[in-house]
Scaffold this active site. Structure first.
Site, short mmCIF file in Angstrom:
data_model
loop_
_atom_site.label_atom_id
_atom_site.label_comp_id
_atom_site.label_asym_id
_atom_site.label_seq_id
_atom_site.Cartn_x
_atom_site.Cartn_y
_atom_site.Cartn_z
N ARG B 339 0.90 -1.26 -0.03
CA ARG B 339 0.21 0.08 0.15
C ARG B 339 1.02 1.15 -0.12
O ARG B 339 0.67 2.17 -0.78
CB ARG B 339 -0.88 -0.03 1.08
CG ARG B 339 -1.70 1.11 1.33
CD ARG B 339 -2.44 1.09 2.79
NE ARG B 339 -3.03 -0.14 3.09
CZ ARG B 339 -2.45 -0.71 4.36
NH1 ARG B 339 -1.63 -0.37 5.18
NH2 ARG B 339 -2.93 -2.09 4.52
N TRP B 460 -6.99 -0.66 4.27
CA TRP B 460 -6.17 0.44 4.54
C TRP B 460 -5.80 0.75 6.00
O TRP B 460 -4.56 1.38 6.51
CB TRP B 460 -6.93 1.54 3.72
CG TRP B 460 -6.31 3.00 4.01
CD1 TRP B 460 -5.32 3.64 2.96
CD2 TRP B 460 -6.18 3.94 5.22
NE1 TRP B 460 -4.74 4.93 3.56
CE2 TRP B 460 -5.59 4.77 4.91
CE3 TRP B 460 -7.18 4.02 6.12
CZ2 TRP B 460 -5.37 6.07 5.66
CZ3 TRP B 460 -6.95 5.24 7.17
CH2 TRP B 460 -6.09 6.24 6.80
N CYS B 461 -6.87 0.59 6.81
CA CYS B 461 -6.70 1.09 8.04
C CYS B 461 -6.13 -0.39 8.78
O CYS B 461 -6.91 -1.53 9.08
CB CYS B 461 -8.25 1.17 8.90
SG CYS B 461 -7.93 1.56 10.79
N ASP B 462 -4.77 -0.46 8.68
CA ASP B 462 -4.17 -1.68 9.47
C ASP B 462 -4.60 -2.25 10.48
O ASP B 462 -4.84 -3.41 10.89
CB ASP B 462 -2.80 -1.21 9.90
CG ASP B 462 -1.66 -1.33 8.65
OD1 ASP B 462 -1.95 -1.88 7.70
OD2 ASP B 462 -0.97 -0.52 8.65
N PRO B 463 -4.94 -1.56 11.93
CA PRO B 463 -5.19 -1.88 13.09
C PRO B 463 -6.73 -2.45 13.33
O PRO B 463 -7.15 -2.58 14.20
CB PRO B 463 -4.95 -0.87 14.05
CG PRO B 463 -4.95 0.23 13.15
CD PRO B 463 -4.63 0.00 11.86
#
Lengths: 781, 781
Positions: B339, B460-463
């Site tokens: 990404r 996209w929001c890893d966590p």
């Protein structure tokens, strides 16, 4: 004077400057707590993996306990700023202001660390103990106004919490707690780590009993443009009442105290990890409790009186304490190395035989059915082999045998051999005897065509990892240690009338010893090993790592060394390995990587396994000299063995150089005496060490010569030549026996008891709980 | 005033106190170097994995670059103690003595960090640059005596080296080097790690050109009882000449300098990692060299003139520099997240199109034949997926499409689609077109029965790692982003006359958009996802995480949002996510773990993905508002989009609150404005961010409205309503084009060139290397 006072009960240090890194330690079953005389602290608690509740200012690596821990300004500590109404500012114990105090005493007590400080007509008695059952520090301060004026004082406990997490860290004051709670999320990235994170106590509290005037919980806000020695917040009349919002937390409180002339005031605080606010409120109730982790003195059932007071204090007080720490904490691991586990718990045999039995069975339950012991013993269901335990080592089986030997000799409980339990990879129960037989067979199977033991990626010397990495290299030490183990097993088999098997293992012992004598003897000492590339090392032609202590000690123990060889060994060790601070484990220390040998050669010269005075190795040497023929009968052995042991003890004349208090035996002192004399003798300050049990054993079986076997006690004392008398009290088969030894013309043994059988130097017939006095006269050599 | 002067070339800060954590940064292809105005430093070099050559005082964890780095007294830095013959002691740049200086300026230059300091009639011009080709700091000090008296000065460069290893660390002075070398063995335990250890540059040198009077290399000996603000050694007339023997190293030198009245003196030092003593001697030769990492100004071929000077400076100077840093350093990783890699190298398309092509092919060569992109792109043969790249994320394929779109639009190089290369698990070559087709197919395959995209352990929001951990949870954002990607691919396929396939992907886009409209629209905005437990979140009834910015931006980008919905989105975002410091990524920030959602909810409220002003997300929003109908045609969009971008730039009125200089766009500013207002707006000071390329793209394609496609340029500017004019210069198909935009009654487009074809707002016929001026008149809305 070195500024140190020692006694059986307490050790006092009268300056914060002479030995800045001198530490005391406390522990309970949940935690270990070590503090320098100046106020820096290291604390670990088990949940069940080891964790901290106070960190440094940068994000620290997780690692095992390291020697020569580096203390620095900003290191986590427990500090108390004191501001007087005359404007004077200083701190207790000494850091972080480093202001001169009128009087300073740091005291290691059995169950507490204590400071007695005077400044400006005020006396401060500061003490920390641990709670018995949980990870919790209990701090008490008694403040005495020695003057004739009422005094108003600001006291600011300032406890480091530090950088715990890049994910989430904060701290805040909680009025109903009368204290500060810091919260953090142990950083992680993988979902599978979440359950562990969720279960962990990731909060730290500081709770006070006295009213709180103001507080700070944010490190940057507390310090401002000041440093730790003069934080901006302390320079104000009240603290900033800051919250730490994703800033490095700290716990600072302000108490305004008035102390009338000649009166005293007492304050208390609790500090430790907690689960949540409700848990913190429960902890608060302990403020009024008498929190203490253990009785004032650990009774090992053994005490000595000798002309060497340093030795007396160590053996009677500080060593049992250190033994007990090892037994109870397992070095703050959940996967102690098998080697460490079995040696640390030698101590359990004296202190707590039932625990010793339990631990032997635990270890054997993790044995493979092919006889191999694992690299570490897992102490709870989620424990994993970590760090060095992921590297395959070849010596773990050896340590079963001294353990079993001592257990049987001390307890006479041969029934343990018939207990049954499964192997890790075979559910069927097998007797302990069969487990041990297979352990011996495994050792026997791991030898090469020359009848030498394969070293794999290390033996007792963990970082000797490249000698046998290609599968060929062998270890003379391990060959000798295997022979020693087989000799023990043969003796035990003989005792239980398994003469055929006994003979087999005696023969095996002989085979290994012969191979070592054929291939390992270098003319004046035994070599350390032969590399994958078929190069012998630890020999006279090597420039570095010329001589190793361990093969010498174990050639004596295994019976490989003849009298002639033993005499040569003694001479070589005195010439090559002895230093004013003790006996080095090898010399000269390696100064660069030797890829034939491995990681040990990369350690800093004179530290740890690379040629330090590694006390564990030195204790083997003393034990060998004391207990094994023909070494024992050489006149000089007794004095050398005593010298080996005595030089592990910090004494008045070298205290400052070693930089350590005589409250424990460290794992090493710096060696490389000829290479780096300026650093030689410095203590590692690490009290995790296999030394303790072997030191204790050397005193009991060696110096005092108490050999127990099958209900009998053989007395074969080895007093240093300068001693005229000594005595020891010990539980012998659960009888309370005192043995007084005096010099005289010829050997005599007498006793006050009619019901004891005495035959030469052998006594039997002890009855449980009875008290006996034995008097021994021994001639000078 | 905020004490900051900005220009295209330099940023000046006139106080070390107003923004203590303000930093400047330098880099070359081997290293990154960041320093605070006060003298603390962070440096990483690639060998090839990222490594340090100066550490803190405790054994630090290896981790990726963290936001809001904590600086503390004792933090590694580059310091110069100055002792005057009047006894006064202070330090440059400001730490560690923190003595008041008469004048202080910290300057971020393009290729240097510089300090101009005056104290006691002395002017100090201190500058650091990096060598171009290796990891090496080049320090120069020019010292000017402003007075009329000759002056004698002691100058002590004091460079932190710190705690690097528990295995082996030391340091010593080397006369022929005229400097200090510290050596350490990176700690390890497993033999298989040895080759890496062996290859690593585990030495640090400080080399001086001036004569050295004395030195110290042992931190504890240098400091003694002093602190860093007044080390014992500095208080003496000469340093202690200490060697660090398994003590924490430091490099301190003493130079005795005399400066005649009105004269100046120059000194130089080099500091960096090295391999061995011979290598150090080679480095010494660079003392006399002009070491500099890059040209004074990075020419991106793009510059703007607008009424917003802060924006001009950022776009013309500081942003190209930050873009260039990303392109050249890959964030100091060897396994950049796919990404990040694809978004960071969007910038290569403008700055270095050949590199862009190479990197696209590199990324596609690591694609699986099932179409899936890996979690990270490995940049060298020994690189491994580390940290977050070991967690499976679902969005990586999306980022191929904006990359390919921009590449084709900017270069018109459609031949790339016919290039062939293998998949990671299939040696056969396939065309780039086939790679991209499969990438799209993979995205399409990863949807559930509702036609929504499965989120797995994060998008996209890893966590956001627990929404879909059981394999059921879906992401509206990812569904919309997949639709957007398919839309791009359909357009490209249309351009290359693959109409059937194009229609297929248009239909797929529509299917995903419809599903999001059916299931994701919450009345006033789009939800963020549906959990494994079938619970929708990011909706009005949630107390925390009620609204997320990304699904709104991407519903606009994907074409899912109708005009009515778009208007509602704009209203909701202004009401719920806008703060004085920018647009938050979600609100309200989570204050506790939500196990339905995962790790994002555990981050500290208002930081990083948990509701900060996450500039990467904000830049998507601006880009969406600027470029996609119907959003673009809403009158207020232009002003909102500009506001979104402008609020990422540190400006005079909020500089102090943000605590950062306007020399880069950080990855975030603290959000949670309503929850924790005291911390809101603080910069993360982390200049690694996917923001830069999207910000740049938003300015070019959005604010100026330059849309390139197939050799044509469409002009669709979106100036904020208050602007009367603006201009931009840019390479268009390798022609040099300047476009002046002015307000007027009606849209007109004119050009000074006869050979350009103008048709409405569309221009074509650009000839390489020609220069064009286009004048545009645009009405107010």
């Amino acid at each position: 004077s070195d500024g140190v006072n020692r006694s059986q009960d307490e050790i006092h240090l009268h300056s914060p400057l002479s030995m800045p890194n001198a530490t005391g330690y406390l522990w309970n079953k949940k935690m270990m707590f070590q503090m320098t005389c100046r106020g820096f602290a290291n604390a670990l608690h088990m949940q069940p993996e080891p964790a901290k509740y106070a960190y440094g200012q940068s994000f620290e690596a997780k690692t095992f306990l390291q020697p020569e821990h580096h203390y620095y300004a900003g290191h986590p500590g427990r500090f108390f700023y004191i501001k007087l109404n005359n404007g004077s500012l200083f701190s207790l114990p000494y850091e972080p202001t480093r202001q001169k105090l009128d009087k300073f005493t740091f005291i290691q007590k059995q169950d507490a660390l204590r400071w007695e400080v005077e400044k400006d007509n005020l006396r401060f008695l500061l003490e920390v103990k641990l709670a018995e059952d949980i990870a919790l520090e209990d701090w008490r301060l008694e403040l005495i106004n020695l003057g004739d004026q009422d005094t108003y004082i600001d006291i600011y406990p300032c406890f480091s919490i530090g950088y715990a997490s890049w994910m989430n860290q904060s701290a805040r004051f909680i009025p109903q707690l009368n204290g500060v709670m810091a919260e953090y999320i142990t950083p992680y990235q993988k979902a599978e780590d979440y359950p562990k994170i969720k279960a962990s106590m990731d909060k730290t509290v500081l709770i006070a009993d006295a009213p709180i005037e103001s507080y700070d919980t944010s490190t940057p806000q507390f310090l401002g443009e000041g440093h730790m020695h003069c934080p901006d917040a302390i320079m104000q009349s009240t603290l900033f009442n800051s919250s730490a919002l994703y800033e490095t937390p700290i716990a600072v409180l302000q108490h305004k105290i008035s102390v009338p002339a000649s009166q005293k005031v007492k304050l208390s605080w609790l500090f430790g990890p907690c689960k949540n606010e409700a848990h913190a409120m429960q902890l608060k109730n302990r403020l009024s409790k008498h929190n203490t982790a253990r009785p004032a003195h650990i009774n090992s059932g053994i005490s000595i009186e000798t002309p060497d007071n340093t030795l007396n204090q160590m053996v009677n007080t500080w060593l049992p304490r250190q033994l007990s720490y090892h037994i109870e904490s397992d070095r703050l691991t959940t996967d102690p190395q098998t080697r460490n586990f079995l040696q640390d718990h030698l101590s359990s045999i004296w202190l707590h035989p039932k625990l010793a039995k339990k631990n032997l069975l635990l270890a054997l339950s993790q044995q493979n059915k092919n006889g191999a012991m694992p690299d570490g013993i897992l102490l709870h269901k989620d424990a994993e082999l970590k760090y060095i335990n992921q590297v395959p080592h070849s010596d773990h089986n050896v340590w079963l045998f001294p353990f079993v030997e001592l257990y049987l000799n001390e307890t006479n409980d041969y029934s343990i051999l018939a207990e049954t339990l499964a192997f890790s990879d075979d559910k069927k129960p097998y007797s302990v005897e069969e487990h041990l037989e297979r352990a011996c067979e495994y050792l026997w199977s791991q030898r090469d065509h020359r009848n030498l033991s394969l070293i794999k990626q290390g033996d007792w010397c963990d970082p000797m990892n490249m000698v046998g990495i290609r599968g060929k290299g062998v270890s003379f030490w391990l060959s000798l240690a295997s022979a020693y183990a087989m000799g023990i097993w043969a003796k035990i088999l003989g005792t239980i009338q398994q003469h055929e098997k006994a003979q087999k293992w005696q023969d095996a012992q002989q085979t290994l010893n012969d191979a070592c004598n054929d291939l390992g003897w270098d003319g004046n000492w035994y070599a350390r090993g032969i590399t994958d590339g078929d190069e012998k090392f630890g020999i006279a032609k090597d420039k570095e790592g010329q001589i190793f202590l361990n093969p010498q000690s174990w050639a004596i123990l295994s019976g490989a060394a003849s009298q002639d060889k033993t005499e040569k060994i003694l001479t070589a060790v005195e010439a090559k390995l002895k230093t004013p601070y003790g006996y080095c484990m090898l010399a000269p220390a390696y100064t660069q990587m030797d890829e034939r040998i491995g990681r040990v050669t990369q350690k800093f010269p004179g530290t740890a396994e690379n040629g330090s005075i590694y006390n564990h190795a030195a204790s083997f040497y003393a034990y060998a000299l004391y207990t094994q023929e023909p070494a024992r009968t050489l006149t000089k052995s007794k004095d050398i063995a005593y010298e080996v042991l005595a030089s592990m003890l910090v004494s008045a004349h070298d205290c400052l150089k070693r930089g350590q208090l005589p409250n424990f035996i460290p794992n090493y002192f710096r060696g490389a005496y000829h290479q780096l004399p300026e650093a030689a003798g410095r203590s590692s300050h690490l009290f995790n060490t296999g030394t303790c049990a072997w030191f204790y054993r050397s005193i009991i079986e060696g110096l005092f010569g108490l050999q127990q076997h099958s209900g009998k006690l053989t007395l074969q004392p080895n007093l240093p030549s300068t001693w005229e008398s000594a005595s020891i009290s010990k539980k012998i088969y659960n009888a309370n026996v005192r043995i007084n030894i005096k010099r005289g013309k010829q050997f005599t043994l007498s006793t006050d008891a009619n019901n004891l059988n005495v035959k030469g130097n052998e006594v039997s017939g002890f009855v449980e709980n009875q008290t006996y006095l034995i008097t021994l006269v021994v001639p000078h050599d």
